[in-house]
Design an enzyme around this catalytic site. Structure first.
Site, short mmCIF file in Angstrom:
data_model
loop_
_atom_site.label_atom_id
_atom_site.label_comp_id
_atom_site.label_asym_id
_atom_site.label_seq_id
_atom_site.Cartn_x
_atom_site.Cartn_y
_atom_site.Cartn_z
N ALA A 17 -3.53 4.31 -4.76
CA ALA A 17 -4.19 2.73 -4.76
C ALA A 17 -2.98 1.74 -5.10
O ALA A 17 -2.83 0.19 -4.52
CB ALA A 17 -5.10 2.59 -5.67
N ALA A 18 -1.86 2.60 -5.08
CA ALA A 18 -0.39 1.48 -5.33
C ALA A 18 -0.09 0.62 -3.72
O ALA A 18 0.33 -0.23 -3.64
CB ALA A 18 0.92 2.15 -5.78
N GLY A 19 0.18 1.35 -2.75
CA GLY A 19 -0.28 1.30 -1.09
C GLY A 19 -0.78 0.20 -1.30
O GLY A 19 -0.95 -0.50 -0.84
N ASP A 20 -2.09 0.59 -1.31
CA ASP A 20 -3.36 -0.16 -1.18
C ASP A 20 -3.03 -1.50 -2.34
O ASP A 20 -3.42 -2.54 -1.03
CB ASP A 20 -4.79 0.79 -1.56
CG ASP A 20 -5.23 1.68 -0.63
OD1 ASP A 20 -5.10 1.63 -0.15
OD2 ASP A 20 -5.85 2.41 -1.08
P1 ATP Z 1 -0.57 5.60 -2.63
O1 ATP Z 1 -0.38 6.44 -1.74
O2 ATP Z 1 0.19 6.23 -3.95
O3 ATP Z 1 -1.46 5.06 -2.43
P2 ATP Z 1 1.47 4.74 -0.78
O4 ATP Z 1 2.38 5.86 -0.56
O5 ATP Z 1 1.13 4.53 0.56
O6 ATP Z 1 1.13 4.87 -2.60
P3 ATP Z 1 4.55 3.15 -1.66
O7 ATP Z 1 5.35 3.42 -0.86
O8 ATP Z 1 4.20 5.11 -2.86
O9 ATP Z 1 2.96 3.62 -1.13
O10 ATP Z 1 4.54 2.59 -3.01
C1 ATP Z 1 3.73 0.99 -2.73
C2 ATP Z 1 4.26 0.32 -3.61
O11 ATP Z 1 3.85 -0.23 -4.77
C3 ATP Z 1 6.00 0.15 -3.44
O12 ATP Z 1 6.03 -0.89 -2.77
C4 ATP Z 1 5.44 -0.74 -5.23
O13 ATP Z 1 5.66 -1.96 -4.43
C5 ATP Z 1 5.01 0.00 -5.70
N1 ATP Z 1 4.59 1.30 -6.49
C6 ATP Z 1 5.28 2.53 -6.29
N2 ATP Z 1 4.80 3.39 -6.99
C7 ATP Z 1 6.24 2.60 -8.46
C8 ATP Z 1 6.22 2.85 -9.50
N3 ATP Z 1 6.32 4.50 -9.57
N4 ATP Z 1 6.83 1.28 -10.02
C9 ATP Z 1 6.71 0.26 -9.72
N5 ATP Z 1 5.89 0.55 -8.66
C10 ATP Z 1 5.74 1.20 -7.60
#
Ligand code: ATP
Length: 305
Positions: A251-254
């Site tokens: 949920a980082a992306g969310d």
């Molecule tokens: P997920 O599928 O894991 O929810 P995602 O693949 O849609 O994520 P990412 O590009 O991995 O999206 O990450 C989205 C945002 O989350 C990044 O732009 C950053 O702000 C934050 N983020 C992700 N991973 C990290 C990390 N290891 N440390 C700090 N911030 C992070």
């Protein structure tokens, strides 16, 4: 003048999570532990993120007429969301994800849309007037694609801004892309949409240019711990994220998407909005779970001071 209302349209899932030593082979039974049922679904995660981070959020979604669905509607209200367009579908379970987490940290996930598949064009037609009042609409791709297309057309033609987080990755029609003001793919999704393998600033620029060519004004490609590449009317740059000790990036992306739209809806400049979204997402990766890991506004403001 467009309403300030922020609407999120998308999925709601019950995440059934079980820890196992190793995944069962076909026909094998293994013993697991630590079973939990957690709230998930990209739509719900992004709506909850936007609400906790200070947005006035309306959510358009379908849940089942089961216990989990009613608990989710209550939880959304507790987070301050307007749930008038969250529909409980008779004789349907809420969407589900069966997640096994192995001792080495690998996931094995099976999902079923269930009630999410009932967010059809016909279901959405009951809420078109509500949707048309959105200043901004945020969607993902865990809902029927015809519904996503209709929602984008409705909001764009009423003068609102449509933001699409194109996850899970899939090719999209030119009609849908044309109605977007902004798209926020991660590296994998950007590659599926453009054919460019994205790994750094240069490749992100190439992918963004292809998406601009489809009529999208602002392209933000998230690059995990590296941050995000943003390309729009005010220029293009890589905006680095915050360095934290990552525990669980679910949920980082969310969280990023929820934070981004709230900050933009408040009138923040794009680079400030991305920094706010980075901060919210950085806090979320230091915590376990999907919705359980999403911070509130106060926590983000404290992190940024
Ligand atoms: P997920 O599928 O894991 O929810 P995602 O693949 O849609 O994520 P990412 O590009 O991995 O999206 O990450 C989205 C945002 O989350 C990044 O732009 C950053 O702000 C934050 N983020 C992700 N991973 C990290 C990390 N290891 N440390 C700090 N911030 C992070």
């Amino acid at each position: 003048m467009a309403s300030k209302k922020l609407i999120v349209l998308g999925s709601v899932n019950a995440d059934h999570v079980l820890q196992v030593d190793s995944f069962p082979r076909p026909g094998e039974t293994v013993t697991g532990h630590g079973y939990k049922v957690l709230p998930g679904g990209k739509g719900a995660n992004q709506a909850v993120a936007a609400a906790r981070l200070g947005g006035e959020v309306g959510f358009v979604a379908c849940v089942g007429d089961d216990d989990f669905g009613s608990r989710m509607i209550k939880a959304f209200r507790d987070d301050g969301m307007d749930t008038r367009a969250v529909m409980a579908v008779p004789d349907m379970p809420t969407g589900v994800a069966l997640i096994q987490v192995a001792a080495n940290g690998e996931n094995s996930i099976a999902i079923a849309a269930e009630a999410n598949a009932s967010l059809t064009v016909e279901a959405l037609e009951q809420h078109l007037e509500y949707l048309g009042g959105a200043g901004m609409l945020l969607m993902q791709l865990e809902s029927p694609i015809e519904t996503v297309e209709l929602a984008a057309r409705t909001v764009a033609s009423a003068g609102g801004k449509v933001v699409l987080n194109p996850a899970p990755a899939q090719p999209l029609s030119d009609d849908l892309l044309f109605n977007l003001a902004m798209i926020t793919p991660n590296e994998t999704e950007a590659e599926v949409l453009t054919g460019v393998t994205v790994s750094d600033e240069d490749s992100a620029r190439q992918a963004a240019d292809i998406l601009h060519g489809k009529g999208i004004e602002t392209v933000i490609i998230t690059l995990g711990a590296q941050g995000a590449y943003c390309s729009g009317p005010d220029g293009a740059q890589l905006i680095t994220g915050f360095s934290v000790k990552a525990t669980d990036t679910t949920a980082a992306g969310d969280t990023f998407n929820g934070g981004l739209v709230v900050a933009l809806q408040e009138g923040k400049a794009m680079d400030d909005a991305i920094r706010f979204a980075h901060a919210a997402a950085a806090i979320s990766v230091t915590r376990l779970g999907a919705q359980t890991s999403i911070p509130n506004r106060g926590e983000v403001e404290e992190f940024l001071t």
